[in-house]
Design a protein around this motif. Structure first.
Motif, mmCIF file in Angstrom:
data_model
loop_
_atom_site.group_PDB
_atom_site.id
_atom_site.type_symbol
_atom_site.label_atom_id
_atom_site.label_comp_id
_atom_site.label_asym_id
_atom_site.label_seq_id
_atom_site.Cartn_x
_atom_site.Cartn_y
_atom_site.Cartn_z
ATOM 1 N N GLY A 1 3.266 3.125 -3.905
ATOM 2 C CA GLY A 1 4.335 3.469 -2.981
ATOM 3 C C GLY A 1 3.961 3.397 -1.516
ATOM 4 N N HIS A 2 2.734 3.036 -1.202
ATOM 5 C CA HIS A 2 2.347 2.915 0.205
ATOM 6 C C HIS A 2 3.161 1.797 0.841
ATOM 7 N N ASN A 3 3.711 2.058 2.008
ATOM 8 C CA ASN A 3 4.632 1.088 2.609
ATOM 9 C C ASN A 3 3.976 -0.234 2.979
ATOM 10 N N SER A 4 2.658 -0.300 3.033
ATOM 11 C CA SER A 4 1.999 -1.565 3.360
ATOM 12 C C SER A 4 2.139 -2.579 2.232
ATOM 13 N N HIS A 5 2.446 -2.116 1.019
ATOM 14 C CA HIS A 5 2.594 -3.020 -0.114
ATOM 15 C C HIS A 5 3.944 -3.744 -0.102
ATOM 16 N N CYS A 6 4.937 -3.095 0.388
ATOM 17 C CA CYS A 6 6.301 -3.596 0.196
ATOM 18 C C CYS A 6 6.840 -4.312 1.433
#
Length: 159
Positions: free
Chosen positions: A27-32
Motif C-alpha cells: 500500500g505504499h504510494n510509491s508502488h502505485c
C-alpha cells in the motif's frame, strides 16, 4: 521496472489460461504510479493494496515465512561455523538456498495466507484492533534539538 522485467514475465509463464493475476502490495504510494497501474491493467494484473499500518498482520511472508527462514539461515551459519567454513560472497547463496529450501515449503506458504485471512478468505481472522489508527503513547513533547553543540569544557590545567 520490476513489474515489467520480473513479475510479468514470471507470472505470465505460469498463467497458461491467460486469466488474471493478482499482485498484493503493502500500500505504499510509491508502488502505485500511473505507469505501474496502467501496465498492470494492460497485462491482466489485478493490484490490491493492503490498508496502511496493517502489513505486520496482513503480509503472509512477514507473518509466517520469514521467521522460519531466519531460523533456518541461523542453523546453516552455525553448522558452517562448527565445520570452520567461512561464508563469503562466493558461497553465501549456496547456504541461503539450503535455508530457503528447508523453510519456504508449499505448506508454510499456504499456512501464511490462511493465518492472514487472505486465502481462504476470512475477514474475521484478525482482531479489529489491528485496523485502528496508531495511538499516541506519550503526553510529553520531545526535547528540542540544540542548534549547535554545547561548548566543550576546557582541559584541566591544575591548581
Amino acid at each position: 521496472m520490476w513489474m515489467r522485467k520480473d513479475f510479468e514475465p514470471a507470472t505470465a509463464a505460469r498463467n497458461i489460461t491467460g486469466g488474471y493475476r493478482l499482485l498484493i502490495l503493502d500500500g505504499h504510494n510509491s508502488h502505485c504510479t500511473y505507469g505501474f497501474c496502467k501496465f498492470a491493467a494492460d497485462h491482466n494484473i489485478i493490484i490490491i493494496c493492503l490498508p496502511s499500518h496493517t502489513t505486520h498482520a496482513l503480509q503472509p511472508c512477514d507473518v509466517a515465512c520469514f521467521g522460519p527462514l531466519a531460523s533456518a539461515w541461523k542453523s546453516e551459519v552455525n553448522a558452517a561455523s562448527a565445520d570452520y567454513v567461512e561464508i563469503t560472497k562466493r558461497n553465501l547463496l549456496q547456504f541461503y538456498a539450503k535455508a530457503r529450501e528447508r523453510s519456504l515449503k508449499k505448506s508454510t506458504i499456504i499456512s501464511a495466507f490462511a493465518k492472514t485471512g487472505i486465502w481462504p478468505f476470512n475477514r474475521h481472522i484478525l482482531d479489529p484492533s489491528v485496523f485502528e489508527p496508531s495511538k499516541n503513547t506519550t503526553n510529553r513533547a520531545s526535547a528540542a534539538i540544540a542548534r549547535k553543540a554545547p561548548n566543550t569544557p576546557r582541559p584541566y590545567s591544575g591548581p
